[in-house]
Design a protein around this motif. Structure first.
Motif, PDB file in Angstrom:
ATOM      1  N   PRO A 104     -68.599   6.367 -31.702  1.00 60.29           N
ATOM      2  CA  PRO A 104     -68.406   4.941 -31.371  1.00 60.29           C
ATOM      3  C   PRO A 104     -67.013   4.409 -31.685  1.00 60.29           C
ATOM      4  N   MET A 105     -66.203   5.189 -32.389  1.00 58.48           N
ATOM      5  CA  MET A 105     -64.890   4.684 -32.802  1.00 58.48           C
ATOM      6  C   MET A 105     -63.961   4.423 -31.611  1.00 58.48           C
ATOM      7  N   LYS A 106     -63.927   5.356 -30.651  1.00 53.17           N
ATOM      8  CA  LYS A 106     -63.000   5.226 -29.526  1.00 53.17           C
ATOM      9  C   LYS A 106     -63.259   3.974 -28.689  1.00 53.17           C
ATOM     10  N   PRO A 107     -64.515   3.725 -28.249  1.00 52.67           N
ATOM     11  CA  PRO A 107     -64.745   2.496 -27.467  1.00 52.67           C
ATOM     12  C   PRO A 107     -64.496   1.223 -28.278  1.00 52.67           C
ATOM     13  N   LEU A 108     -64.806   1.256 -29.591  1.00 51.26           N
ATOM     14  CA  LEU A 108     -64.564   0.076 -30.420  1.00 51.26           C
ATOM     15  C   LEU A 108     -63.071  -0.210 -30.550  1.00 51.26           C
ATOM     16  N   LYS A 109     -62.282   0.872 -30.728  1.00 52.28           N
ATOM     17  CA  LYS A 109     -60.832   0.702 -30.821  1.00 52.28           C
ATOM     18  C   LYS A 109     -60.246   0.195 -29.507  1.00 52.28           C
ATOM     19  N   ALA A 110     -60.784   0.697 -28.402  1.00 50.76           N
ATOM     20  CA  ALA A 110     -60.307   0.248 -27.092  1.00 50.76           C
ATOM     21  C   ALA A 110     -60.614  -1.236 -26.885  1.00 50.76           C
ATOM     22  N   ALA A 111     -61.799  -1.647 -27.318  1.00 52.75           N
ATOM     23  CA  ALA A 111     -62.202  -3.048 -27.153  1.00 52.75           C
ATOM     24  C   ALA A 111     -61.430  -3.975 -28.087  1.00 52.75           C
ATOM     25  N   ALA A 112     -60.921  -3.426 -29.208  1.00 50.55           N
ATOM     26  CA  ALA A 112     -60.224  -4.247 -30.205  1.00 50.55           C
ATOM     27  C   ALA A 112     -58.945  -4.857 -29.665  1.00 50.55           C
ATOM     28  N   THR A 113     -58.389  -4.245 -28.609  1.00 47.40           N
ATOM     29  CA  THR A 113     -57.130  -4.753 -28.035  1.00 47.40           C
ATOM     30  C   THR A 113     -57.363  -5.718 -26.881  1.00 47.40           C
ATOM     31  N   THR A 114     -58.629  -5.978 -26.560  1.00 49.89           N
ATOM     32  CA  THR A 114     -58.951  -6.887 -25.458  1.00 49.89           C
ATOM     33  C   THR A 114     -59.100  -8.312 -25.973  1.00 49.89           C
TER      34      THR A 114
ATOM     35  N   LEU B 161     -65.024  -5.716 -32.726  1.00 51.68           N
ATOM     36  CA  LEU B 161     -64.504  -5.704 -34.089  1.00 51.68           C
ATOM     37  C   LEU B 161     -62.983  -5.680 -34.027  1.00 51.68           C
ATOM     38  N   THR B 162     -62.331  -6.210 -35.077  1.00 54.07           N
ATOM     39  CA  THR B 162     -60.879  -6.116 -35.148  1.00 54.07           C
ATOM     40  C   THR B 162     -60.489  -4.707 -35.569  1.00 54.07           C
ATOM     41  N   VAL B 163     -59.221  -4.356 -35.373  1.00 51.01           N
ATOM     42  CA  VAL B 163     -58.738  -3.034 -35.774  1.00 51.01           C
ATOM     43  C   VAL B 163     -58.935  -2.830 -37.272  1.00 51.01           C
ATOM     44  N   GLN B 164     -58.649  -3.881 -38.068  1.00 51.98           N
ATOM     45  CA  GLN B 164     -58.810  -3.768 -39.522  1.00 51.98           C
ATOM     46  C   GLN B 164     -60.271  -3.541 -39.894  1.00 51.98           C
ATOM     47  N   GLN B 165     -61.190  -4.233 -39.215  1.00 50.19           N
ATOM     48  CA  GLN B 165     -62.617  -4.037 -39.498  1.00 50.19           C
ATOM     49  C   GLN B 165     -63.060  -2.621 -39.155  1.00 50.19           C
ATOM     50  N   ILE B 166     -62.550  -2.085 -38.028  1.00 52.06           N
ATOM     51  CA  ILE B 166     -62.894  -0.715 -37.630  1.00 52.06           C
ATOM     52  C   ILE B 166     -62.388   0.275 -38.673  1.00 52.06           C
ATOM     53  N   GLU B 167     -61.149   0.068 -39.138  1.00 53.91           N
ATOM     54  CA  GLU B 167     -60.589   0.970 -40.137  1.00 53.91           C
ATOM     55  C   GLU B 167     -61.327   0.876 -41.461  1.00 53.91           C
ATOM     56  N   THR B 168     -61.841  -0.310 -41.775  1.00 57.28           N
ATOM     57  CA  THR B 168     -62.620  -0.475 -43.008  1.00 57.28           C
ATOM     58  C   THR B 168     -63.980   0.201 -42.896  1.00 57.28           C
ATOM     59  N   ILE B 169     -64.673  -0.043 -41.770  1.00 61.81           N
ATOM     60  CA  ILE B 169     -66.016   0.518 -41.585  1.00 61.81           C
ATOM     61  C   ILE B 169     -65.982   2.043 -41.489  1.00 61.81           C
ATOM     62  N   PHE B 170     -65.022   2.549 -40.702  1.00 59.12           N
ATOM     63  CA  PHE B 170     -64.923   4.002 -40.494  1.00 59.12           C
ATOM     64  C   PHE B 170     -63.768   4.575 -41.320  1.00 59.12           C
ATOM     65  N   PHE B 171     -63.679   4.150 -42.568  1.00 58.38           N
ATOM     66  CA  PHE B 171     -62.538   4.491 -43.412  1.00 58.38           C
ATOM     67  C   PHE B 171     -62.367   6.008 -43.546  1.00 58.38           C
ATOM     68  N   LYS B 172     -61.214   6.519 -43.074  1.00 49.72           N
ATOM     69  CA  LYS B 172     -60.807   7.927 -43.223  1.00 49.72           C
ATOM     70  C   LYS B 172     -61.768   8.920 -42.569  1.00 49.72           C
ATOM     71  N   VAL B 173     -62.650   8.458 -41.667  1.00 51.61           N
ATOM     72  CA  VAL B 173     -63.591   9.391 -41.031  1.00 51.61           C
ATOM     73  C   VAL B 173     -62.857  10.478 -40.234  1.00 51.61           C
TER      74      VAL B 173
END
Length: 727
Positions: free
Chosen positions: A26-36, A41-53
């Protein structure tokens, strides 16, 4: 056996990789949507939720690919594994929260495996010291999570290839030339850095300004006697209360906007206002000094909210100082590089307030927490020991209870029960002190006596664990000492219920007019006796009425008053004065109808909200004089006493506002069905924020009367009121 353990590691590693792959999907579509324009979710929220995955996946994939051929050499037919490994085997079974927990769970499992592997590896084997190191690192990591006291270490490279690691960071208040300044303090392995967060302009990334630093080898802690006296400016309690009201209102508004799915601009504006109020509360609340001194330069003062936090900072600094021997100085370039690194190294990204949480997180517990402090073990020498209990409210920790001193023992058995009121609380802290009886060394100006902290620990107030009616026993470990406690929670909806007593001849739970008529008095005997005893020996007791008394003593006095025990005055003279104060509060809390009556309560709540001072005074006084005579006379009798307590504020630390905070809800809180203050029905607010606003309204009503110099009464009531003090 060693081969079997390694085979188990390989199979476990395969499963873990499938979990990480499931998280990557799910990371790729979430990151793609973060720039729309409409991000999930924001980029920071994605990085927090999926920290270092992604990084974890690469490391474990490399480890798996390296281990696989070695194990296959031992058993080809048993381990037909490898490139045919199925993708996301468990992704359809585990939920996303369960998958997100897997990295931490993995460390727990790895620790157990390392135990077994080390057990079956000869000490002469070259892998033995490597396994020992791996086990130590794993255990340290788990310990830091469990204790919630040692943040994960992060580092930057300094000269000679050494690593400067971040041990701890936090938002703190620094006192600078009499003004409070919000700082972000970073403790590294060799220095303490105080920085200021720059204002973000035009979408620029977060940046820090360095204010000062002290090498740990040059840092000392100062007492009040060793430093220049610096008065600590303190905000009036009313000002702090006003900030809390604004925070509660803003949180309610954010909840309403979120439910209405309003635009992100409105939400961002409200969140910005909330952040400003939280910063203001954090900046104005702490009053406990922590003085640090540079042997080669200046002294600095931080303001801390509780003894627990102050001790925590001192402990971690002193422990690290054992490893720091050389002094040094940083060039301007090195200092700039260090300050710039703080943006990435910081572990605390938000103000440490419980109100600064996402909507799905717990807003804390509201109600009463009964705590029994049973005993302590693990002491190596006999000491005079006592414990204190702290809980948080609006992110600020307050001391709520204190056990008696158990004299000269290695195994104190207090077995004392306390009832603590919770207002959005999430954590219970316990500190164990050695009592000092050397009065010459008392350092009252610093707010820190020579009583030595022997240990400290904390426990999260988990609603799931505390939801039952039974006592929950637990052990709080602290520096080699273990303190056994039991807890039982009564939620707000149950603690608010006022019920009539089934013992008509008692005084608790019996209407005040019935009691005064039976006693042929203007003020109930229990009120007069408690106030008399407190005025005799409790007026200078620090935290009188705020610090909880021992619950068993309070229950003993309750029974004595209910059964008209003739020895009640003797019992009171032998009891801790906090138990007597607790008995008085319990009496008012258990009245079947509050002293200010259910009928008039909405009018008092409305009157205190009036903006016109003349109209407010007229309304509030008319309402007060409308109370039934026993209620009015008892209230005025109590009011005079509370004013006398506040006159000793410099000693007992109980201002008029503090007393109003304690007694307001007790005297005004109606039965639950009538307990809502007037609100707009089209704008519902959360239970926690509703409760906060209602309590603050009750506090303001009592504070209003406490601040009036005199209360004019008509002639018809004047003689009755004057006579009441003679009964």
């Amino acid at each position: 056996m060693r081969k079997r353990v390694l085979s188990g590691i390989l199979a476990s590693e395969e499963t873990y990789l499938s979990h990480l792959e499931a998280l990557l999907l799910p990371m790729k579509p979430l990151k793609a949507a973060a720039t729309t324009s409409q991000p999930v979710l924001t980029v920071q929220q994605i990085e927090t939720i999926f920290f270092k995955v992604p990084e974890l996946y690469e490391i474990h994939k490399e480890f798996y690919d390296s281990l696989l051929p070695r194990v296959q050499q031992w058993s080809h037919h048993q381990l037909a594994l490898g490139n045919n490994r199925p993708l996301c085997v468990f992704s359809s079974v585990l939920s996303l929260p369960a998958l997100l927990y897997k990295p931490v769970d993995r460390v727990t499992r790895s620790t157990l495996v390392l135990h077994d592997l080390l057990k079956h590896t000869p000490s002469s084997h070259p892998d033995y010291p490597l396994l020992q190191d791996a086990l130590r690192i794993s255990q340290n990591f788990l310990s830091s999570i469990n204790e919630e006291s040692t943040p994960r270490r992060q580092s930057m490279t300094v000269k000679k290839g050494e690593n400067r690691q971040l041990l701890k960071d936090s938002f703190m208040v620094e006192l600078v030339e009499g003004a409070r300044k919000l700082r972000h303090v970073f403790l590294f392995t060799d220095l303490l850095l105080c920085a200021k967060l720059k204002k973000q302009i035009g979408g620029k990334s977060q940046q820090y300004d360095s204010k000062w630093y002290i090498p740990l080898s040059d840092l000392t802690f100062q007492t009040a006697e060793e430093s220049e006296p610096l008065p600590i400016p303190q905000a009036p309690d009313e000002e702090l209360d006003a900030i809390k009201i604004k925070i509660s209102s803003l949180r309610s508004e954010i909840q309403r906007e979120r439910r209405a799915n309003k635009g992100s601009k409105v939400m961002e504006r409200l969140k910005k206002k909330l952040s400003e109020q939280e910063s203001l509360l954090l900046q104005t609340s702490p009053n406990m000094p922590l003085r640090v001194h540079n042997r080669n330069g200046k002294s600095y003062m931080f303001l801390i909210s509780s003894d627990y936090e102050r001790a925590e900072w001192k402990e971690v600094i002193r422990e690290q100082q054992k490893k720091c021997f050389k002094t040094f100085s940083l060039t301007s370039m090195e200092l700039q590089m260090l300050t710039n690194s703080c943006v990435k190294l910081q572990t605390v990204h938000q103000l440490p307030l419980t109100v600064n949480k996402d909507e799905d997180e717990s807003t804390g517990l509201y109600g009463f927490l009964n705590v029994i402090v049973h005993s302590a073990s693990g002491l190596k020498q006999s000491l005079n020991l006592y414990c204190t209990l702290e809980v948080d409210s609006f992110g600020i920790f307050v001391n709520k209870a204190k056990t008696r001193v158990y004299r000269y023992t290695t195994e104190p058995k207090w077995n004392e029960e306390f009832e603590i009121e919770l207002e959005g609380s999430q954590t219970l802290r316990l500190l164990c002190y050695e009592k000092s009886y050397n009065k010459a060394k008392m350092n009252k100006e610093d707010g820190e006596s020579t009583d030595r902290i022997m240990g400290k620990g904390q426990i999260a107030l988990d609603p799931q664990m505390l939801q039952g009616k039974d006592w929950q026993r637990t052990v709080i470990p602290m520096n080699g000492i273990e303190v056994k406690i039991s807890m039982k929670f009564t939620s707000r909806e149950f603690s608010l219920k006022r019920m009539s007593s089934r013992k008509p001849m008692g005084v608790f739970g019996v209407n005040i007019s019935t009691v005064t008529k039976r006693e042929r008095s203007k003020v109930p005997y229990i009120v007069r006796q408690c106030l008399e005893e407190i005025e005799r020996r409790g007026m200078e007791e620090v935290g009188i009425y705020r610090v909880s008394g021992v619950a068993t003593d309070i229950q003993g006095l309750k029974t004595a008053f209910d059964t008209n025990n003739k020895d009640v005055s003797v019992m009171m003279s032998e009891m801790d004065v906090n138990a007597i104060a607790g008995t008085l509060k319990l009496y008012f809390r258990e009245l079947p109808e509050p002293l200010f009556t259910d009928e008039l309560y909405p009018n008092f709540a409305g009157g205190i909200a009036l903006s016109d001072s003349v109209a407010k005074e007229s309304c509030m006084l008319n309402l007060l004089l409308s109370l039934p005579e026993p209620n009015l006379v008892t209230f005025l009798f109590l009011l005079d006493h509370l004013k006398r307590v506040a006159e000793k504020e410099s000693v007992n630390k109980m201002s008029l506002h503090n007393l109003a905070t304690v007694f307001g809800p007790t005297l005004l809180r109606p039965a639950e069905k009538d307990s809502k203050i007037p609100t707009n029905p089209t704008q519902p607010i959360t239970m926690g924020d509703s409760w906060s606003l209602e309590v603050m309204s009750q506090v303001q009503v009592l504070l209003y009367f406490l601040q009036l110099e005199t209360i004019p009464t008509p002639d018809s009531k004047r003689q009755s009121i004057l006579f009441s003090t003679e009964v």
